[in-house]
Write a protein that holds these residues in place. Structure first.
Motif: not given
Length: 143
Positions: A15-25, A35-36, A38-42
């Motif tokens: 949820g809101k407390d989670g932290k994600g990381h995204v990568s490309t090939q 995460g929440f 970066t998506r909803f709170e700038d």
């Protein structure tokens, strides 16, 4: 033969407390935070809508470049911004729109032909085809 590209995401915590990381090939994105916040709170990091906007802008710009080259043009520049809208609905959230805004300079091309080629590029861009949403196109042109 299909061209296959990949990306990956990891999310730790929920949820809101989670932290994600995204990568490309390709490594262009390597464990970029999302995460929440970066998506909803700038907060610093990226989010899925920003990534879709970048994908749509780059795909459309390349498609238009090829349409211009096929029409016999060999010089010019194109710049596209995309704004992807995320709206709350009954089922959660939906991406409702991708608004493309393109500026181009192509010597020897008239505005009517440019707008025709831009509309064709919008319709044939693979990311435009993928998005099941409203796609608008605003153009600005100098011949």
């Amino acid at each position: 033969m299909a061209i296959v590209k990949s990306g990956s995401a990891r999310y730790e915590g929920l949820g809101k407390d989670g932290k994600g990381h995204v990568s490309t090939q390709s490594g262009a994105l390597d464990n970029q935070p999302y995460g929440f916040q970066t998506r909803f709170e700038d907060k610093a990091g990226t989010n899925p809508e920003e990534l879709i906007a970048a994908a749509h802008a780059s795909c459309f710009t390349m498609a238009l470049s090829f349409k211009l080259a096929e029409a016999g043009h060999t010089d010019g520049s194109i710049e596209t911004d995309a704004k992807v809208s995320l709206e709350k609905d009954d089922g959660g959230f939906t991406v409702t729109r991708s608004a493309l805004s393109t500026k181009a300079k192509v010597p020897g091309l008239d505005k009517a032909k440019f707008e025709e080629l831009a509309a064709d590029a919008k319709a044939t861009c693979p990311i435009s085809k993928l998005l099941n949403t409203e796609i608008t196109l605003e153009t600005s042109f100098e011949g």
